[in-house]
Design a protein around this motif. Sequence first.
Motif: not given
Length: 114
Positions: A21-30
Amino acid sequence: MRLSFEDLRLAGLPLGSGVVMVFNDRRDLRDVLYRLARFFAHESCGKCYPCQLGTQRQAEILSRIAAGQVQTGDVDRLADVGWTMTDASLCGLGQTAASAVLSAMKIWPHLFSD
């Protein structure tokens, strides 16, 4: 680096179930971890207690963490629940349900503090 179980293991990185899964730096990983935990809790068949109770407990703790309401001992509880599920669950779902959380705790410990 090749994206294979063997090569990543040699590098000390987990591949888990093979899902990427790939997320940008704005995604809340919690929030991402909480949603994964909810998925595993929903998918648990309930046949064995480590998975049935562990996935529910993991989702409960991650719900608090995602809401910014970290309690003293949450990190220890998550690690204990995660390793118990990994070691004692009967099937692959329970054995891997904590993989993302345990990895995140190792790589980004700041996500689990207030």
